[in-house]
Scaffold this active site. Structure first.
Site, mmCIF file in Angstrom:
data_model
loop_
_atom_site.group_PDB
_atom_site.id
_atom_site.type_symbol
_atom_site.label_atom_id
_atom_site.label_comp_id
_atom_site.label_asym_id
_atom_site.label_seq_id
_atom_site.Cartn_x
_atom_site.Cartn_y
_atom_site.Cartn_z
ATOM 1 C CE1 TYR A 68 -3.015 3.154 0.831
ATOM 2 C CE2 TYR A 68 -1.879 3.242 2.950
ATOM 3 C CZ TYR A 68 -2.722 3.820 2.023
ATOM 4 O OH TYR A 68 -3.289 5.048 2.272
ATOM 5 C CG PHE A 92 1.015 11.109 10.141
ATOM 6 C CD1 PHE A 92 1.403 11.839 9.012
ATOM 7 C CD2 PHE A 92 2.004 10.435 10.839
ATOM 8 C CE1 PHE A 92 2.739 11.902 8.602
ATOM 9 C CE2 PHE A 92 3.342 10.497 10.431
ATOM 10 C CZ PHE A 92 3.704 11.228 9.318
ATOM 11 C CG LEU A 110 -7.195 2.291 18.106
ATOM 12 C CD1 LEU A 110 -7.237 0.810 18.454
ATOM 13 C CD2 LEU A 110 -6.019 2.971 18.817
ATOM 14 C CE1 TYR A 140 -3.694 -7.893 16.888
ATOM 15 C CE2 TYR A 140 -4.570 -5.694 16.449
ATOM 16 C CZ TYR A 140 -4.699 -7.071 16.405
ATOM 17 O OH TYR A 140 -5.836 -7.623 15.890
#
Ligand SMILES: NC(=O)c1ccc[n+]([C@@H]2O[C@H](COP(=O)([O-])OP(=O)(O)OC[C@H]3O[C@@H](n4cnc5c(N)ncnc54)[C@H](O)[C@@H]3O)[C@@H](O)[C@H]2O)c1
Length: 320
Positions: free
Chosen positions: A137, A165, A184, A202
């Site tokens: 990507y 971002f 998120l 994670y």
């Protein structure tokens, strides 16, 4: 002015299209609805259901510029289906640049990404930092940035790439609803809504204050304002590249805690192993956007970003 907005039925494109309309511009959205929604196209914009690879069918000299959002943008999918990303993102952008050249449309604002940098050597990340994308990507977006630089040098295109971002929040009726969702804030909101059991964190052993990854969240309305400024700042024969972020980061745990506070719902979390290729901290230096575009983001507060995303998530849930 009259603008073509590719991908204007998606999250960011719809918010920017709405801002363009509010500023008095004429807008046509070109979108194949592969990940976007017809109802995401703002009222007041013309809509063409079509593919950016066929942009030449619709683009003509009546347009003053193009804002190019249409792309495939799931990092994980790009690792297992890279050919989809090279085709849609790179071949799609190449076709668009050709159509613009043919029609004599000479201003472009392109959605680039922090993923062009890969693992940073230094944070905050500046635009001169090495570009070593860690997934297809990011590689395809970087390839398009190079393509745009050549087009500006050879054919006088006036171009600005904006390297986003983590875009978050919502603007009225326009917000984030990717399927599958990988970002998120909407994922944590799904836990608050009871649509997921828990949020996976994670890794909690990164060298950050609470051990979880830190990311730079930018409100989608601040981002949209940068696009309007970019149209004004674009100069023939120049390709300007600017990061868009707030310059300060929030950890995964801070985001989860903010969602608990804003929504009043419990959000169970489960610590999972680190994911490969996840840098500990990704934070933008936005000095170039401030200096060269005159950009001044005003919605950096995480609780406000989450509150807007929550209002949108609740409105979507009521519709379903
Ligand atoms: N959302 C983020 O946090 C983020 C961060 C960095 C960069 N970006 C970039 O911003 C842009 C918009 O992202 P988004 O989150 O709004 O994604 P999105 O998936 O919501 O929107 C993309 C839109 O483009 C359309 N599209 C895709 N391929 C097309 C094609 N070939 N022809 C016509 N339409 C096509 C989709 O149907 C969709 O409406 C993308 O280029 C993405 O890479 C997004």
């Amino acid at each position: 002015m009259k603008y073509l907005v590719t991908g204007g039925a998606g999250y960011v494109g719809s918010v920017v299209a709405q801002h363009l309309l509010e500023a008095g511009h004429e807008v046509t959205v070109l979108d194949n609805l592969s990940t976007g929604f017809r109802e995401g196209v703002p009222a007041g914009a013309a809509f063409v259901e079509g593919d950016v690879r066929d942009a030449a069918k619709w683009l003509d000299a009546s347009y003053d510029g193009v804002l190019h959002f249409a792309a495939s943008s799931q990092v994980g999918e790009s690792v297992v289906k890279p050919e989809k990303y090279w085709e849609n993102n790179v071949a799609g952008s190449m076709a668009l640049l050709g159509a613009m050249r043919e029609a004599g449309v000479r201003t472009l604002v392109f959605s680039s990404t922090a993923a062009t940098y890969g693992e940073p050597e230094q944070v905050p990340i500046v635009e001169s930092a090495p570009t070593r994308p860690t997934n297809p990507y990011g590689a395809t977006k970087l390839a398009v940035d190079h393509m745009i630089t050549s087009e500006a040098n050879a054919h006088g295109l006036a171009a600005v790439s904006l390297r986003y971002f983590n875009v978050a929040g919502a603007y009225g009726a326009y917000g984030e609803r990717h399927d599958p969702e990988s970002h998120l804030i909407p994922l944590v909101l799904q836990v608050a809504q009871g649509r997921r059991d828990a949020i996976s964190v994670y890794g909690d052993d990164y060298p950050t204050p609470d051990g979880t990854c830190v990311r730079d969240y930018i409100h989608v309305a601040d981002l949209a304002e940068a696009h309007l400024l970019a149209l004004r700042a674009a100069r023939p024969g120049e390709h300007l590249i600017c990061n868009l972020g707030n310059g300060s980061g929030f950890s995964v745990r801070e985001v989860v805690e903010t969602v608990r506070k804003v929504t009043g719902h419990p959000v169970p979390e489960v610590v999972a192993p680190r994911r490969g290729g996840d840098p500990a901290v990704l934070v933008a230096s936005a000095d170039a956007a401030r200096g060269k575009l005159g950009w001044n983001p005003s919605r950096a507060d995480l609780a406000g970003i989450v509150a807007d995303a929550w209002t949108f998530a609740q409105s979507i849930a009521r519709e379903q």
